[in-house]
Scaffold this motif. Structure first.
Motif, mmCIF file in Angstrom:
data_model
loop_
_atom_site.group_PDB
_atom_site.id
_atom_site.type_symbol
_atom_site.label_atom_id
_atom_site.label_comp_id
_atom_site.label_asym_id
_atom_site.label_seq_id
_atom_site.Cartn_x
_atom_site.Cartn_y
_atom_site.Cartn_z
ATOM 1 N N LYS A 18 24.191 -38.314 -24.744
ATOM 2 C CA LYS A 18 23.427 -37.492 -23.817
ATOM 3 C C LYS A 18 21.960 -37.952 -23.811
ATOM 4 O O LYS A 18 21.502 -38.524 -24.802
ATOM 5 C CB LYS A 18 23.483 -36.031 -24.252
ATOM 6 N N PRO A 19 21.238 -37.665 -22.759
ATOM 7 C CA PRO A 19 19.812 -38.042 -22.746
ATOM 8 C C PRO A 19 19.044 -37.477 -23.940
ATOM 9 O O PRO A 19 18.122 -38.128 -24.440
ATOM 10 C CB PRO A 19 19.316 -37.444 -21.426
ATOM 11 N N GLU A 20 19.438 -36.306 -24.410
ATOM 12 C CA GLU A 20 18.741 -35.705 -25.554
ATOM 13 C C GLU A 20 19.032 -36.409 -26.875
ATOM 14 O O GLU A 20 18.426 -36.085 -27.897
ATOM 15 C CB GLU A 20 19.065 -34.210 -25.681
ATOM 16 N N ASP A 21 19.941 -37.372 -26.866
ATOM 17 C CA ASP A 21 20.172 -38.193 -28.059
ATOM 18 C C ASP A 21 19.156 -39.334 -28.157
ATOM 19 O O ASP A 21 19.129 -40.056 -29.159
ATOM 20 C CB ASP A 21 21.582 -38.779 -28.048
ATOM 21 N N GLY B 59 20.111 -49.542 -28.457
ATOM 22 C CA GLY B 59 20.013 -50.100 -27.121
ATOM 23 C C GLY B 59 19.911 -49.027 -26.063
ATOM 24 O O GLY B 59 19.723 -47.843 -26.368
ATOM 25 N N LEU B 60 20.063 -49.460 -24.817
ATOM 26 C CA LEU B 60 19.996 -48.577 -23.654
ATOM 27 C C LEU B 60 21.399 -48.387 -23.097
ATOM 28 O O LEU B 60 22.085 -49.376 -22.791
ATOM 29 C CB LEU B 60 19.086 -49.183 -22.587
ATOM 30 N N VAL B 61 21.822 -47.136 -22.991
ATOM 31 C CA VAL B 61 23.129 -46.821 -22.428
ATOM 32 C C VAL B 61 22.992 -45.674 -21.445
ATOM 33 O O VAL B 61 21.986 -44.951 -21.448
ATOM 34 C CB VAL B 61 24.162 -46.440 -23.516
ATOM 35 N N GLN B 62 24.026 -45.494 -20.626
ATOM 36 C CA GLN B 62 24.038 -44.396 -19.678
ATOM 37 C C GLN B 62 24.688 -43.161 -20.310
ATOM 38 O O GLN B 62 25.459 -43.286 -21.263
ATOM 39 C CB GLN B 62 24.805 -44.803 -18.421
ATOM 40 N N PRO B 63 24.372 -41.992 -19.795
ATOM 41 C CA PRO B 63 25.009 -40.773 -20.314
ATOM 42 C C PRO B 63 26.536 -40.891 -20.264
ATOM 43 O O PRO B 63 27.100 -41.395 -19.293
ATOM 44 C CB PRO B 63 24.511 -39.688 -19.352
ATOM 45 N N GLY B 64 27.167 -40.427 -21.348
ATOM 46 C CA GLY B 64 28.616 -40.486 -21.445
ATOM 47 C C GLY B 64 29.143 -41.736 -22.124
ATOM 48 O O GLY B 64 30.324 -41.779 -22.500
ATOM 49 N N GLU B 65 28.294 -42.724 -22.282
ATOM 50 C CA GLU B 65 28.719 -43.969 -22.921
ATOM 51 C C GLU B 65 28.640 -43.872 -24.436
ATOM 52 O O GLU B 65 28.209 -42.861 -24.989
ATOM 53 C CB GLU B 65 27.891 -45.137 -22.390
ATOM 54 N N GLN C 209 13.664 -49.514 -40.871
ATOM 55 C CA GLN C 209 12.547 -49.500 -39.927
ATOM 56 C C GLN C 209 12.873 -48.724 -38.654
ATOM 57 O O GLN C 209 11.964 -48.372 -37.896
ATOM 58 C CB GLN C 209 12.149 -50.921 -39.560
ATOM 59 N N GLY C 210 14.138 -48.461 -38.427
ATOM 60 C CA GLY C 210 14.536 -47.698 -37.252
ATOM 61 C C GLY C 210 15.040 -48.584 -36.128
ATOM 62 O O GLY C 210 14.630 -49.738 -35.995
ATOM 63 N N THR C 211 15.925 -48.025 -35.322
ATOM 64 C CA THR C 211 16.439 -48.713 -34.138
ATOM 65 C C THR C 211 16.423 -47.734 -32.970
ATOM 66 O O THR C 211 16.826 -46.582 -33.115
ATOM 67 C CB THR C 211 17.845 -49.287 -34.389
ATOM 68 N N GLN C 212 15.954 -48.207 -31.825
ATOM 69 C CA GLN C 212 15.791 -47.332 -30.667
ATOM 70 C C GLN C 212 17.110 -47.139 -29.942
ATOM 71 O O GLN C 212 17.813 -48.114 -29.637
ATOM 72 C CB GLN C 212 14.767 -47.921 -29.701
ATOM 73 N N VAL C 213 17.431 -45.897 -29.665
ATOM 74 C CA VAL C 213 18.569 -45.547 -28.820
ATOM 75 C C VAL C 213 18.026 -44.789 -27.612
ATOM 76 O O VAL C 213 17.349 -43.770 -27.776
ATOM 77 C CB VAL C 213 19.593 -44.681 -29.574
ATOM 78 N N THR C 214 18.309 -45.304 -26.422
ATOM 79 C CA THR C 214 17.861 -44.666 -25.194
ATOM 80 C C THR C 214 19.065 -44.384 -24.313
ATOM 81 O O THR C 214 19.851 -45.286 -24.030
ATOM 82 C CB THR C 214 16.866 -45.549 -24.444
#
Length: 120
Positions: free
Chosen positions: A86-89, A10-16, A112-117
């Motif tokens: 971190k954003p680089e993750d 999913g989509l998370v903010q830095p530090g989460e 199949q993979g899962t997106q981490v943003t």
């Protein structure tokens, strides 16, 4: 046939934090190593973490101290707890299972993979 399915991206903010799960199912005699790889856009796929059936773990230097891999052998599942993201993750995260379908037949199976943003 063996299926490997990831979930939890999913989509998370830095530090989460985020927790990924992966389930292997099908014709499985036993599973030795299970692990997580990731691939960012324009980059090669890289190892994130791996865990043996006995619980021995190995991590990429970039995630040591932040990510924790674990597994449930009875359920043929592996997990990746990701803290202090971190954003680089940001990447597509893939699960891999080293599956013995019989005592003599071994093969790697990938999900199949899962997106981490990770973004603010």
């Amino acid at each position: 046939q063996v299926q490997v399915v990831e979930s939890g991206g999913g989509l998370v903010q830095p530090g989460e934090s985020l927790r990924l799960s992966c389930a292997a199912s099908g014709s499985i005699f036993r599973i030795s190593n299970m692990g997580w790889y990731r691939q960012a856009p324009g980059e090669q796929r890289e190892l994130v973490a791996i865990i043996t059936s006995g619980g021995t773990t190995n991590y990429a230097d970039s995630v040591k101290g932040r990510f924790t891999i674990s597994r449930d052998n009875a359920k043929n599942m592996v997990y990746l707890q990701m803290n202090s993201l971190k954003p680089e993750d940001t990447a597509v995260y893939y699960c891999v299972a080293d599956v013995w379908v019989t005592m003599k037949n071994f093969q790697n199976y990938w999900g199949q993979g899962t997106q981490v943003t990770v973004s603010s």
